[in-house]
Design a protein around this motif. Structure first.
Motif, PDB file in Angstrom:
ATOM      1  N   GLY A 119       0.819  -1.206   0.000  1.00  0.00           N
ATOM      2  CA  GLY A 119       0.000   0.000   0.000  1.00  0.00           C
ATOM      3  C   GLY A 119       0.851   1.254   0.000  1.00  0.00           C
ATOM      4  N   PHE A 120       0.205   2.368   0.327  1.00  0.00           N
ATOM      5  CA  PHE A 120       0.909   3.656   0.325  1.00  0.00           C
ATOM      6  C   PHE A 120       2.079   3.669   1.312  1.00  0.00           C
ATOM      7  CE2 PHE A 120      -3.194   6.085  -1.002  1.00  0.00           C
ATOM      8  CZ  PHE A 120      -2.967   5.740  -2.323  1.00  0.00           C
ATOM      9  N   HIS A 121       1.851   3.095   2.501  1.00  0.00           N
ATOM     10  CA  HIS A 121       2.856   3.232   3.562  1.00  0.00           C
ATOM     11  C   HIS A 121       4.224   2.729   3.111  1.00  0.00           C
ATOM     12  CE1 HIS A 121       4.543   3.440   7.605  1.00  0.00           C
ATOM     13  NE2 HIS A 121       5.036   2.233   7.389  1.00  0.00           N
ATOM     14  N   TYR A 122       4.276   1.472   2.633  1.00  0.00           N
ATOM     15  CA  TYR A 122       5.583   0.909   2.286  1.00  0.00           C
ATOM     16  C   TYR A 122       6.024   1.265   0.868  1.00  0.00           C
ATOM     17  CZ  TYR A 122       5.922  -1.651   6.643  1.00  0.00           C
ATOM     18  OH  TYR A 122       6.033  -1.974   7.969  1.00  0.00           O
ATOM     19  N   THR A 123       5.110   1.756   0.039  1.00  0.00           N
ATOM     20  CA  THR A 123       5.548   2.273  -1.260  1.00  0.00           C
ATOM     21  C   THR A 123       6.333   3.565  -1.071  1.00  0.00           C
ATOM     22  OG1 THR A 123       3.706   1.265  -2.465  1.00  0.00           O
ATOM     23  CG2 THR A 123       4.793   3.143  -3.503  1.00  0.00           C
ATOM     24  N   TYR A 124       5.819   4.439  -0.225  1.00  0.00           N
ATOM     25  CA  TYR A 124       6.480   5.731  -0.003  1.00  0.00           C
ATOM     26  C   TYR A 124       7.569   5.658   1.065  1.00  0.00           C
ATOM     27  CZ  TYR A 124       2.412   7.269  -2.651  1.00  0.00           C
ATOM     28  OH  TYR A 124       1.446   7.417  -3.614  1.00  0.00           O
ATOM     29  N   ASN A 125       7.553   4.586   1.859  1.00  0.00           N
ATOM     30  CA  ASN A 125       8.580   4.376   2.890  1.00  0.00           C
ATOM     31  C   ASN A 125       9.086   2.937   2.790  1.00  0.00           C
ATOM     32  OD1 ASN A 125       8.043   6.984   4.621  1.00  0.00           O
ATOM     33  ND2 ASN A 125       6.032   6.037   4.292  1.00  0.00           N
ATOM     34  N   PRO A 126       9.746   2.598   1.686  1.00  0.00           N
ATOM     35  CA  PRO A 126      10.123   1.195   1.461  1.00  0.00           C
ATOM     36  C   PRO A 126      11.133   0.692   2.484  1.00  0.00           C
ATOM     37  CG  PRO A 126      11.189   2.618  -0.151  1.00  0.00           C
ATOM     38  CD  PRO A 126      10.211   3.478   0.597  1.00  0.00           C
ATOM     39  N   ILE A 127      11.024  -0.587   2.791  1.00  0.00           N
ATOM     40  CA  ILE A 127      11.989  -1.210   3.701  1.00  0.00           C
ATOM     41  C   ILE A 127      13.380  -1.151   3.086  1.00  0.00           C
ATOM     42  CG2 ILE A 127      12.672  -3.405   4.737  1.00  0.00           C
ATOM     43  CD1 ILE A 127       9.681  -4.051   5.012  1.00  0.00           C
ATOM     44  N   ASN A 128      13.458  -1.435   1.784  1.00  0.00           N
ATOM     45  CA  ASN A 128      14.726  -1.337   1.064  1.00  0.00           C
ATOM     46  C   ASN A 128      14.739  -0.007   0.308  1.00  0.00           C
ATOM     47  OD1 ASN A 128      16.935  -1.597  -0.714  1.00  0.00           O
ATOM     48  ND2 ASN A 128      16.751  -3.833  -0.685  1.00  0.00           N
ATOM     49  N   LYS A 129      15.219   1.022   0.969  1.00  0.00           N
ATOM     50  CA  LYS A 129      15.145   2.377   0.398  1.00  0.00           C
ATOM     51  C   LYS A 129      15.964   2.526  -0.879  1.00  0.00           C
ATOM     52  CE  LYS A 129      14.091   4.819   4.703  1.00  0.00           C
ATOM     53  NZ  LYS A 129      13.703   3.607   5.434  1.00  0.00           N
ATOM     54  N   GLY A 130      17.001   1.718  -1.031  1.00  0.00           N
ATOM     55  CA  GLY A 130      17.838   1.842  -2.218  1.00  0.00           C
ATOM     56  C   GLY A 130      17.240   1.214  -3.461  1.00  0.00           C
ATOM     57  N   LYS A 131      16.192   0.407  -3.297  1.00  0.00           N
ATOM     58  CA  LYS A 131      15.621  -0.298  -4.444  1.00  0.00           C
ATOM     59  C   LYS A 131      14.145  -0.012  -4.655  1.00  0.00           C
ATOM     60  CE  LYS A 131      18.853  -4.201  -4.250  1.00  0.00           C
ATOM     61  NZ  LYS A 131      18.979  -5.675  -4.129  1.00  0.00           N
ATOM     62  N   GLY A 132      13.428   0.319  -3.610  1.00  0.00           N
ATOM     63  CA  GLY A 132      11.995   0.526  -3.726  1.00  0.00           C
ATOM     64  C   GLY A 132      11.209  -0.663  -3.220  1.00  0.00           C
ATOM     65  N   ALA A 133       9.914  -0.446  -3.020  1.00  0.00           N
ATOM     66  CA  ALA A 133       9.043  -1.505  -2.511  1.00  0.00           C
ATOM     67  C   ALA A 133       8.971  -2.672  -3.490  1.00  0.00           C
ATOM     68  CB  ALA A 133       7.645  -0.945  -2.257  1.00  0.00           C
ATOM     69  N   ALA A 134       8.780  -3.868  -2.932  1.00  0.00           N
ATOM     70  CA  ALA A 134       8.675  -5.080  -3.746  1.00  0.00           C
ATOM     71  C   ALA A 134       7.224  -5.318  -4.141  1.00  0.00           C
ATOM     72  CB  ALA A 134       9.203  -6.278  -2.970  1.00  0.00           C
ATOM     73  N   ARG A 135       7.022  -5.607  -5.423  1.00  0.00           N
ATOM     74  CA  ARG A 135       5.691  -5.966  -5.927  1.00  0.00           C
ATOM     75  C   ARG A 135       5.865  -7.249  -6.725  1.00  0.00           C
ATOM     76  NH1 ARG A 135       4.240  -1.500  -6.892  1.00  0.00           N
ATOM     77  NH2 ARG A 135       2.275  -1.123  -5.809  1.00  0.00           N
ATOM     78  N   ILE A 136       5.253  -8.333  -6.267  1.00  0.00           N
ATOM     79  CA  ILE A 136       5.502  -9.644  -6.864  1.00  0.00           C
ATOM     80  C   ILE A 136       5.154  -9.651  -8.350  1.00  0.00           C
ATOM     81  CG2 ILE A 136       3.215 -10.616  -6.327  1.00  0.00           C
ATOM     82  CD1 ILE A 136       4.753 -13.250  -5.588  1.00  0.00           C
ATOM     83  N   ALA A 137       6.000 -10.282  -9.143  1.00  0.00           N
ATOM     84  CA  ALA A 137       5.755 -10.411 -10.580  1.00  0.00           C
ATOM     85  C   ALA A 137       4.685 -11.468 -10.823  1.00  0.00           C
ATOM     86  CB  ALA A 137       7.040 -10.798 -11.304  1.00  0.00           C
ATOM     87  N   PHE A 138       3.805 -11.201 -11.771  1.00  0.00           N
ATOM     88  CA  PHE A 138       2.789 -12.187 -12.117  1.00  0.00           C
ATOM     89  C   PHE A 138       3.473 -13.477 -12.559  1.00  0.00           C
ATOM     90  CE2 PHE A 138       0.425  -8.165 -13.218  1.00  0.00           C
ATOM     91  CZ  PHE A 138      -0.440  -8.229 -12.135  1.00  0.00           C
ATOM     92  N   GLY A 139       2.881 -14.589 -12.185  1.00  0.00           N
ATOM     93  CA  GLY A 139       3.463 -15.874 -12.544  1.00  0.00           C
ATOM     94  C   GLY A 139       3.132 -16.922 -11.511  1.00  0.00           C
ATOM     95  N   GLN A 140       3.996 -17.903 -11.415  1.00  0.00           N
ATOM     96  CA  GLN A 140       3.752 -19.051 -10.549  1.00  0.00           C
ATOM     97  C   GLN A 140       5.051 -19.423  -9.849  1.00  0.00           C
ATOM     98  OE1 GLN A 140       2.785 -23.019 -12.377  1.00  0.00           O
ATOM     99  NE2 GLN A 140       0.812 -22.688 -11.371  1.00  0.00           N
ATOM    100  N   TYR A 141       4.950 -19.663  -8.550  1.00  0.00           N
ATOM    101  CA  TYR A 141       6.136 -19.940  -7.736  1.00  0.00           C
ATOM    102  C   TYR A 141       5.827 -21.040  -6.720  1.00  0.00           C
ATOM    103  CZ  TYR A 141       6.975 -15.153  -9.380  1.00  0.00           C
ATOM    104  OH  TYR A 141       7.096 -14.019 -10.151  1.00  0.00           O
ATOM    105  N   LYS A 142       6.737 -21.974  -6.603  1.00  0.00           N
ATOM    106  CA  LYS A 142       6.637 -23.013  -5.562  1.00  0.00           C
ATOM    107  C   LYS A 142       7.619 -22.609  -4.468  1.00  0.00           C
ATOM    108  CE  LYS A 142       6.570 -28.066  -5.032  1.00  0.00           C
ATOM    109  NZ  LYS A 142       5.138 -28.194  -4.723  1.00  0.00           N
TER     110      LYS A 142
END
Length: 300
Positions: A167-190
């Motif tokens: 959401g807004f909170h971690y998009t504007y205040n990302p945990i990894n400030k040097g890279k930006g917030a993580a948004r999972i790529a569409f697909g399939q993962y085990k």
């Protein structure tokens, strides 16, 4: 020893003997995965799920080698092709679970058939009845589905509000400030097994914890979109947990990129259901396969 070497010898191996030979175990797993009787990856650890897939193969091919692998099974494994196996008849129509499975087929995604084998699917930008929505940022407006396919007919056995995005909170205040917030790529993962989500530590709870790599988009420009973002693959603690009963219109601190069911009760239902999966019942270290789909592509 590999399968080709084994098939030329008059040997009879129990499941324990297969498990003790990592090369042979991995080769058998590779074949069973190729035949779509076992989900990847092959790891050379021949546990109860691999053993069940092998037993199913022996039953289909009428190997008549119960509780062991001998020359008949070995030769069948090295000579059988996917087209040699009977295809389960899927009964698909235009209802929501059928549309999801059709999409997964088109993408070449894996899905499990049979009672007690559950498919976890997140659809981004979708309402409970399958209607696409605007996927407005910072809303719990995605769906967490569990689909079971019995006698060829897919059925939704779990359907909860969720978010696949921060959401807004971690998009504007990302945990990894040097890279930006993580948004999972569409697909399939085990990539998940039953564990604990700790988050900030104030409300730890049972969840599906990430234990294998996934791919994420890094929202460095903070535009709340994947478009143009760099991707990264690895372990990011992207768990499947609950959203603390926050309101539908405010993800707040509930997700820094995790797959989040909005309510505590709904998440408890989700965990109770997937833990009934017969593969988890056979192996408490079972890795759950999860598919993430964009809702606006489902009917294209």
């Amino acid at each position: 020893m590999n399968l080709y070497e084994f098939s030329n010898k008059k040997l009879e191996y129990s499941i324990d003997a297969i498990a003790a030979d990592q090369e042979l175990a991995k080769h058998i797993q590779d074949v069973l995965i190729w035949l779509k009787l076992l989900n990847p990856p092959s790891d050379g650890k021949f546990g109860p799920i691999s053993a069940a897939a092998l037993k199913e193969f022996q039953k289909i091919m009428k190997c008549e080698e119960d509780q062991f692998v001998g020359p008949k099974t070995a030769k069948a494994l090295v000579s059988t092709k996917p087209d040699d196996l009977p295809k389960p008849a899927l009964k698909l129509d235009n209802d929501l679970p059928s549309r999801i499975i059709k999409y997964m087929q088109q993408k070449g995604y894996q899905f499990s058939l049979g009672a007690g084998e559950y498919n976890i699917v997140y659809v981004e930008g979708m309402d409970a009845d399958g209607t696409p929505n605007s996927d407005q940022p910072n809303y719990f407006n995605d769906r967490r589905f569990v689909i079971e396919i019995v006698n060829g007919k897919p059925k939704i056995v779990g359907n909860w509000e969720a978010t696949t995005e921060p959401g807004f909170h971690y998009t504007y205040n990302p945990i990894n400030k040097g890279k930006g917030a993580a948004r999972i790529a569409f697909g399939q993962y085990k990539s998940w097994k039953v564990g604990i989500h700790y988050g900030g530590g104030s409300d730890p709870h049972e969840a599906l914890a990430q234990v294998a790599p996934i791919t994420v988009h890094r929202d460095f420009n903070k535009d709340l979109k994947r478009t143009g973002d760099k991707t990264e693959t690895g372990l990011f603690d992207v768990n499947q947990h609950w959203g603390f009963d926050l309101p539908r219109n405010n993800i707040s601190f509930a997700s820094a990129g995790c797959l989040v069911g909005r309510t505590r009760d709904g998440h408890r239902e989700f965990m109770k259901l997937i833990k009934q999966d017969k593969r988890y019942q056979m192996n408490k270290e079972y890795l759950f396969l999860t598919t993430i789909i964009p809702g606006n592509e489902l009917d294209k």
